[in-house]
Design an enzyme around this catalytic site. Structure first.
Site, PDB file in Angstrom:
ATOM      1  N   GLU A 391       0.816  -1.219   0.000  1.00 24.17           N
ATOM      2  CA  GLU A 391       0.000   0.000   0.000  1.00 24.17           C
ATOM      3  C   GLU A 391       0.848   1.267   0.000  1.00 24.17           C
ATOM      4  O   GLU A 391       0.514   2.258  -0.656  1.00 24.17           O
ATOM      5  CB  GLU A 391      -0.955   0.005   1.193  1.00 24.17           C
ATOM      6  CG  GLU A 391      -2.171  -0.908   1.047  1.00 24.17           C
ATOM      7  CD  GLU A 391      -1.874  -2.388   1.243  1.00 24.17           C
ATOM      8  OE1 GLU A 391      -0.753  -2.715   1.695  1.00 24.17           O
ATOM      9  OE2 GLU A 391      -2.747  -3.230   0.949  1.00 24.17           O
ATOM     10  N   HIS A 460     -11.761  -5.478   8.856  1.00 24.21           N
ATOM     11  CA  HIS A 460     -12.306  -5.252   7.510  1.00 24.21           C
ATOM     12  C   HIS A 460     -13.666  -4.570   7.602  1.00 24.21           C
ATOM     13  O   HIS A 460     -14.551  -4.830   6.794  1.00 24.21           O
ATOM     14  CB  HIS A 460     -12.489  -6.584   6.758  1.00 24.21           C
ATOM     15  CG  HIS A 460     -11.216  -7.192   6.256  1.00 24.21           C
ATOM     16  ND1 HIS A 460     -10.211  -7.599   7.078  1.00 24.21           N
ATOM     17  CD2 HIS A 460     -10.789  -7.453   4.987  1.00 24.21           C
ATOM     18  CE1 HIS A 460      -9.225  -8.106   6.339  1.00 24.21           C
ATOM     19  NE2 HIS A 460      -9.550  -8.025   5.083  1.00 24.21           N
TER      20      HIS A 460
END
Ligand SMILES: Cc1ncc(C[n+]2csc(CCOP(=O)(O)OP(=O)(O)O)c2C)c(N)n1
Length: 659
Positions: A391, A460
Site C-alpha cells: 500500500e 475489515h
C-alpha cells in the site's frame, strides 16, 4: 542527449560549495538566524556530487532531511537555499519548508523528506512519469543506512523491480541511524548484499574516494538508462558530525569519531589532486576563497530579504471550489448498480484522459476484488496494472507520478489497509501544494471501500473517514448511491488535489438512475435528499439509506424529516448544512456508521454549537457505532449498527421538542 562529465575541478568546487555552505548553516543555526533541526551532510558530499555528475536536466532527485548537498549539487542557487533556511520569501519555498523539507521543482529537486524512507516510494512514481514522458530521465532517491530497515524501503524496491522503473536507490551509509549503529540492527549482512537479494543490480562505492563514487554511479545510471530497471547503490561515508545540529554524540566513542575523520572525502580528494599535480595549493586556496565569498553573498542577500507576509500562512492548502448544493437524485439516465457506476466513470475518464493510469492490488487482470475495475485492463492495456501488495508503494507511486504529469487513480482494497500506508497521505500527498505554494500539486484519486457487512471482521469493517478528513490538504467524498458514485468519481478525477473516495461495499449492488451524460461537476456539494421541517438528519455514505428509510417511516406518523447527504466531508458544504438547519428549526440528528468518539459527526455538532450557522438552536443528537470493535456475527453486528429504528426513536423525541 549528450552529457558532459564534470572534471576534477568542477567536482572539487561542488564539494567545497556544499562543505562551506553547511559550515555556515551550522554557524547561523547557533546564532538562531536559522531555527529548527539541521542535519548537515558534512563528510557525505561525495555522494550528491558524484551521483549528480551523471545526471542532467531530464532527471529528478529526492533526498532526506540531510539533503542540502543534493539540492546544491542539482543546481539550487545558494541564495534560494539560504533564503529558505532563514525563512525568507526568497527561499525555495518562501519559508514554508525550512531546512529538512525544502523542494525546488524548477531544478529537478523534487525535495527533501523528513519521514525516514518515505521518498523511496514517491521516487518510483516520479520514475513512472519520466518513463511515460519517454525522454530517458531517471529518478534518484537518497536515504540513510537506517532507512533500509523501514517497510517503505522494502515496498519501494519491490515495486520498482515489478515495474522495471528507471530509479536509482542511493543508500548513504554513514554507519549511524541517528544514535544507533547500523551494525546493531543489520548484524549479518552488508546493505548492498541485502539489496542484491531483491534481485536488482546492486553497487558499492567508497564515499571517501570521489572517483569511485563518480564511476560507480555512472555505471549504475548507464544501466538504468539502457532500460535495465532500478539499481541500488550503497556508498560508505563517514559521519563527521552529530546526527543533527544539537547532537552532543554522547553515545559515540572518541575512537569512532577519530576513525571517521580519517575518511573525510573532501580532505582526501583535495590532497589527491594536489599530489597528482592536478591542482596547486594556491589554486585550491583561491577556489576556496571564491566559494566562500559566493556563500557569504548569498547569506547577506538572504538576511536582507523580506520575511513572508504572515497572512499567507493559510494559503495553498487545497484549490478552493465553490459550494454547490444539489437537490433530489437524477430521474433520467441509465439504471446502474453502484459498483458498475464507478466502473463506468473510470472507463469514461480513462477514455477521455490519456495521462490517466490506474493501479492497485488485483484491479487489472482480475478486475478488482469486487469487480469494480472489470474490463479496464482489456480496454486500456498497460495503463491499468496490478501491483505488489504494497500500500505504501501504491500511494507513493501515485504521488510521484502525479508530480510528473500522470493522473493516477489508485485503489486501496479496504480502507482498513490504508492504515499501513497513512504516511503517504498525511505527510506526503497532503503537503505537496502547501509546501510549494501551489507551484506543484498532486492531483490523484485514492479509491477504497469500507463499512460493516455480515461476517466482516474487525479489521475489515471500520469507517475511517474522520481520520482522513482530519488531514488538511486532502479532499474526501463518500458516495451514498449509484448516481453520486458515478458523478463523484468523475469529479474527483477532474480535481486538482489529492482526493480520497470512500465507497460503500454494502451498496455495491444497489441500483439507481445515473445521469451518465451529465456535465462533470466540481468536487464538494451536499445533496438534500428530502426536504423537511420537523428535523434534519445530516448524514453521508451508506447511512443516507438508513436516514431515508427512517424519514419515509416517520412521514406516516406526520413527522416531516429532511435528509441531507453531505457527500463530501472535505470540502464541507456548510451553506447546505445551514439551510437545512434553518428549515428544520435547528433540530438535527447527525448519523454515521463510524464509531462515535471523534467521528466526523462530532465536528458537525461542534460547528453547530459554535453557532457558525445562522439557524435557531435546537436539540442535536449524534448516532453512530458505539465505541467498540466491530464483531463478525450478524446478530452482534445488528445490535450495534446504527439502525432505522434508532433514527426513528430519536426523531420522534426531537420532533416533539419542536411542537
Ligand atoms: C518514519 C520515521 N521514523 C523515525 C524518524 C526519526 N529519525 C529521523 S532521522 C533518523 C535516523 C535515520 O538514520 P539513517 O537512515 O541512517 O539516515 P541518517 O540520518 O544517518 O542520514 C530517525 C530515526 C523519522 N524522521 N521518520
Amino acid at each position: 542527449m549528450t552529457t558532459s562529465t564534470p572534471g576534477d575541478l568542477d567536482l572539487l568546487r561542488s564539494m567545497l560549495t556544499i562543505r562551506i555552505a553547511e559550515e555556515r548553516v551550522l554557524d547561523l543555526r547557533r546564532d538562531e538566524t536559522i531555527l529548527g533541526s539541521v542535519h548537515p551532510c558534512i563528510g557525505q558530499e561525495s555522494v550528491p556530487v558524484g551521483v549528480v555528475a551523471s545526471l542532467d536536466e531530464r532527471d529528478r532527485v529526492l533526498a532526506t532531511y540531510r539533503g542540502h548537498g543534493w539540492a546544491l549539487a542539482k543546481g539550487v542557487p545558494l541564495a534560494a537555499f539560504f533564503g529558505e533556511l532563514m525563512g525568507r520569501v526568497t527561499g525555495t519555498n518562501g519559508g514554508r519548508a525550512g531546512s529538512p523539507y525544502f523542494t525546488s521543482p524548477e531544478h529537478g529537486f523534487v525535495g527533501e523528506n523528513s519521514i525516514v524512507a518515505a521518498g523511496m516510494p514517491i521516487a518510483n512514481g516520479v520514475a513512472m512519469g519520466l518513463a511515460a514522458a519517454g525522454k530517458g530521465g531517471i529518478a534518484v532517491v537518497s536515504f540513510g543506512d537506517g532507512a533500509t530497515n523501514q517497510g517503505g524501503a522494502h515496498e519501494a524496491i519491490v515495486f520498482a523491480i515489478a515495474r522495471n522503473l528507471p530509479v536509482l536507490f542511493v543508500c548513504e551509509n554513514n554507519s549511524w541511524s541517528e544514535m544507533t549503529p547500523i551494525v546493531d540492527t543489520v548484524p549479518h549482512a552488508t546493505l548492498v548484499a541485502r539489496a542484491a537479494g531483491y534481485g536488482l543490480p546492486a553497487f558499492f562505492a567508497n564515499g571517501s574516494d570521489m572517483h569511485d563514487v563518480v564511476n560507480t554511479a555512472a555505471e549504475a545510471i548507464a544501466g538504468i538508462r539502457a532500460g535495465g530497471g532500478p539499481a541500488f547503490l550503497e556508498v560508505q561515508v563517514p559521519r563527521l558530525l552529530g546526527h543533527y545540529n544539537a547532537d552532543i554524540q554522547h553515545y559515540r566513542t572518541e575512537e569512532d569519531k577519530a576513525e571517521h575523520l580519517t575518511r573525510d572525502p573532501l580532505a582526501l580528494f583535495s590532497a589527491s589532486l594536489i599530489e597528482s599535480g592536478s591542482v596547486t595549493q594556491d589554486a585550491l586556496d583561491d577556489l576556496t576563497a571564491q566559494v566562500r565569498s559566493e556563500v557569504e553573498a548569498a547569506i547577506v542577500a538572504s538576511e536582507a530579504a523580506a520575511l513572508p507576509d504572515a497572512a499567507t500562512a493559510r494559503d495553498h492548502v487545497v484549490a478552493h471550489v465553490d459550494s454547490h448544493t444539489l437537490g433530489a437524485l437524477p430521474t433520467e439516465g441509465k439504471e446502474l448498480a453502484y459498483g458498475i457506476a464507478v466502473n463506468r466513470a473510470l472507463m469514461t475518464e480513462m477514455a477521455e484522459r490519456d495521462n490517466m493510469v490506474s493501479f492497485g492490488e488485483d484491479i487489472a487482470i482480475p478486475g478488482g476484488t469486487f469487480g469494480v475495475t472489470r474490463n479496464l485492463r482489456k480496454e486500456f492495456g498497460e495503463r491499468v496494472f496490478d501491483t505488489p501488495i504494497s500500500e505504501t508503494a501504491i500511494l507513493g507511486a501515485a504521488i510521484g507520478s502525479s508530480l510528473e504529469g500522470l493522473l493516477p487513480v489508485v485503489e486501496i482494497m479496504w480502507s482498513d489497509f490504508l492504515l499501513v500506508a497513512f504516511d503517504q497521505i498525511a505527510n506526503q500527498a497532503a503537503n505537496v501544494r502547501y509546501i510549494s505554494s501551489g507551484r506543484v500539486t498532486a492531483p490523484l484519486v485514492i479509491r477504497m471501500q469500507q463499512g460493516i457487512t455480515p461476517g466482516s471482521c474487525a479489521q475489515h469493517s471500520q469507517s475511517l473517514e474522520a481520520l482522513i478528513t482530519h488531514i488538511p490538504g486532502i479532499k474526501v467524498g463518500l458516495p451514498s448511491n449509484a448516481a453520486d458514485a458515478y458523478a463523484m468519481t468523475r469529479a474527483a478525477i477532474a480535481d486538482a488535489d489529492p482526493v480520497v473516495l470512500i465507497e460503500s461495499r454494502a451498496l455495491y449492488l444497489d441500483k439507481a438512475i445515473v445521469d451518465v451524460d451529465g456535465p462533470v461537476e466540481p468536487v464538494g456539494g451536499a445533496r438534500l435528499r428530502r426536504e423537511g421541517h420537523d428535523l434534519v438528519v445530516i448524514t453521508w455514505g451508506r447511512m443516507t439509506k438508513v436516514a431515508t428509510e427512517a424519514a419515509e417511516q416517520l412521514e406516516s406518523e406526520g413527522i416531516d424529516v429532511a435528509v441531507l447527504d453531505l457527500r463530501w466531508l472535505a470540502p464541507l458544504d456548510e451553506p447546505a448544512i445551514e439551510a437545512a438547519l434553518v428549515a428544520a428549526g435547528g433540530r438535527a440528528i447527525v448519523l454515521h456508521e463510524a464509531n462515535l468518539t471523534g467521528g466526523f459527526g462530532a465536528e458537525i455538532v461542534a460547528r453547530i454549537a459554535e453557532q457558525r450557522y445562522a439557524a435557531p438552536s435546537g436539540p442535536v443528537v449524534r448516532i453512530g457505532l458505539p465505541d467498540i470493535r466491530v464483531p463478525s456475527s450478524t446478530v452482534l453486528q445488528e445490535s450495534v449498527m446504527p439502525s432505522v429504528a434508532q433514527v426513528v426513536e430519536h426523531a420522534r423525541r426531537l420532533a416533539a421538542a419542536g411542537r
